[in-house]
Scaffold this motif. Structure first.
Motif, PDB file in Angstrom:
ATOM      1  N   VAL A   9      36.560 -21.583  -7.264  1.00  0.00           N
ATOM      2  CA  VAL A   9      37.248 -21.999  -6.010  1.00  0.00           C
ATOM      3  C   VAL A   9      37.928 -23.462  -6.188  1.00  0.00           C
ATOM      4  O   VAL A   9      39.096 -23.446  -5.806  1.00  0.00           O
ATOM      5  CB  VAL A   9      36.329 -22.501  -4.753  1.00  0.00           C
ATOM      6  N   ALA A  12      40.811 -22.306  -8.482  1.00  0.00           N
ATOM      7  CA  ALA A  12      41.944 -21.716  -7.615  1.00  0.00           C
ATOM      8  C   ALA A  12      42.658 -22.889  -6.557  1.00  0.00           C
ATOM      9  O   ALA A  12      43.782 -22.761  -6.423  1.00  0.00           O
ATOM     10  CB  ALA A  12      41.162 -20.828  -6.213  1.00  0.00           C
ATOM     11  N   GLY A  13      41.964 -24.162  -6.381  1.00  0.00           N
ATOM     12  CA  GLY A  13      42.757 -25.142  -5.577  1.00  0.00           C
ATOM     13  C   GLY A  13      43.563 -25.714  -6.483  1.00  0.00           C
ATOM     14  O   GLY A  13      44.507 -26.142  -6.042  1.00  0.00           O
ATOM     15  N   ALA A  16      46.588 -23.322  -6.832  1.00  0.00           N
ATOM     16  CA  ALA A  16      47.416 -23.692  -5.553  1.00  0.00           C
ATOM     17  C   ALA A  16      47.955 -24.671  -5.262  1.00  0.00           C
ATOM     18  O   ALA A  16      49.336 -24.767  -4.555  1.00  0.00           O
ATOM     19  CB  ALA A  16      46.251 -23.103  -4.313  1.00  0.00           C
ATOM     20  N   THR A  27      48.649 -20.296  -1.223  1.00  0.00           N
ATOM     21  CA  THR A  27      47.666 -19.594  -0.428  1.00  0.00           C
ATOM     22  C   THR A  27      47.407 -18.096  -0.966  1.00  0.00           C
ATOM     23  O   THR A  27      46.353 -17.684  -0.809  1.00  0.00           O
ATOM     24  CB  THR A  27      48.024 -19.475   0.945  1.00  0.00           C
ATOM     25  N   THR A  30      44.609 -18.660  -3.354  1.00  0.00           N
ATOM     26  CA  THR A  30      43.107 -19.037  -3.054  1.00  0.00           C
ATOM     27  C   THR A  30      42.616 -18.027  -1.592  1.00  0.00           C
ATOM     28  O   THR A  30      41.270 -17.707  -1.674  1.00  0.00           O
ATOM     29  CB  THR A  30      43.104 -20.434  -2.248  1.00  0.00           C
ATOM     30  N   ASN A  48      40.887 -22.666   3.962  1.00  0.00           N
ATOM     31  CA  ASN A  48      42.086 -22.593   2.947  1.00  0.00           C
ATOM     32  C   ASN A  48      42.977 -23.556   3.400  1.00  0.00           C
ATOM     33  O   ASN A  48      43.553 -24.637   2.622  1.00  0.00           O
ATOM     34  CB  ASN A  48      42.649 -21.105   2.836  1.00  0.00           C
ATOM     35  N   LEU A 209      38.301 -27.034  -2.698  1.00  0.00           N
ATOM     36  CA  LEU A 209      39.716 -26.812  -2.617  1.00  0.00           C
ATOM     37  C   LEU A 209      40.413 -28.180  -2.367  1.00  0.00           C
ATOM     38  O   LEU A 209      41.484 -28.184  -3.337  1.00  0.00           O
ATOM     39  CB  LEU A 209      40.105 -25.888  -1.359  1.00  0.00           C
ATOM     40  N   SER A 213      43.170 -28.996  -5.141  1.00  0.00           N
ATOM     41  CA  SER A 213      44.326 -29.197  -4.843  1.00  0.00           C
ATOM     42  C   SER A 213      45.082 -30.521  -5.006  1.00  0.00           C
ATOM     43  O   SER A 213      46.228 -30.663  -5.453  1.00  0.00           O
ATOM     44  CB  SER A 213      44.595 -28.677  -3.271  1.00  0.00           C
TER      45      SER A 213
END
Length: 250
Positions: A9, A12-13, A16, A27, A30, A48, A209, A213
């Motif tokens: 996760v 993925a953040g 993203a 998005t 994620t 998300n 996230l 991010s």
């Protein structure tokens, strides 16, 4: 949540955050991952959206120099985006889960086409009488609709922003990208507040996230500001096309 899931996760953040800052379709990284990890689609969407707020704000701050002298426009566009985001968040809570998503591939496809042909179309539109007045008349409702789209389903709203604004505005692509980052931050914050108050949210996912991010947003600023308009346009078209494939496959 297992350790490997948390690592996935966060990664993925980061990914993203980079994509959102440079183009605006993070998005699509994620959301499928959260669904694959077993989270319901609505919870994945709301978690998300809130989790990526920090990355959106980071990207907007990083591009602030490209918006110098544009304060009035930023405020106008932000207000309209906020109203649209409220409407979109309401739609997410009131409509069936798949009702609006049926339109998403078509909207992203249209945005990709707009980005690809924007230079030629913008030149033709600029030559016509009343081009500036037409742009002022069209852009506010257009931004409101995109804000509504972003408030409902955040995927690829950045591509839609850049594609639509590029068609009716004469600003250079890097400034359009700066507008996009600022407006995405507004939409995500407004929608995130609504989700946090009345929608199902996984706060551990939000935290992971958010960490990823922010790092991705900082990296994305470094990448995006070094890309030429032509390279940035190509990147938008490539990622937008990939987004359509992902949406249709899902």
């Amino acid at each position: 949540m297992q350790t490997w899931e948390a690592v996935v996760v966060v990664a993925a953040g980061v990914w993203a955050g980079v994509i959102n800052t440079v183009v605006g379709s993070g998005t699509l990284v994620t959301f499928p991952i959260l669904v694959a990890l077993g989270y319901p689609p609505v919870t994945a969407t709301t978690s998300n959206a809130i989790g990526l707020i920090s990355g959106s704000i980071t990207g907007a701050i990083g591009y602030r120099h490209d918006l110098e002298g544009q304060g009035t426009r930023v405020i106008q566009y932000a207000i309209v985006s906020a109203v649209g985001a409220l409407g979109g968040a309401a739609l997410l809570l009131l409509l069936p889960a798949d009702a609006f998503e049926l339109l998403v591939p078509a909207l992203v496809g249209l945005a990709v086409v707009l980005v690809a042909v924007q230079p030629a179309l913008a030149k033709r539109l600029a030559r016509r009488p009343g081009a500036d007045q037409r742009s002022s008349f069209v852009i506010l409702p257009l931004i409101g609709l995109i804000g509504m789209y972003g408030g409902y389903f955040t995927a690829s709203q950045g591509i839609v922003f850049v594609g639509a604004m590029g068609l009716v505005m004469s600003d250079p692509l890097r400034r359009l990208n700066a507008f996009k980052n600022a407006l995405m931050a507004v939409v995500n914050v407004v929608a995130g507040i609504v989700y946090a108050l009345v929608a199902p949210v996984s706060w551990p996912i939000v935290g992971l996230l958010a960490i990823g991010s922010v790092a991705g947003g900082l990296l994305g600023v470094r990448v995006g500001r070094r890309l030429s308009p032509a390279v940035l346009r190509i990147a938008i078209v490539i990622i937008g096309t990939a987004a359509i494939v992902v949406l249709l496959a899902r």
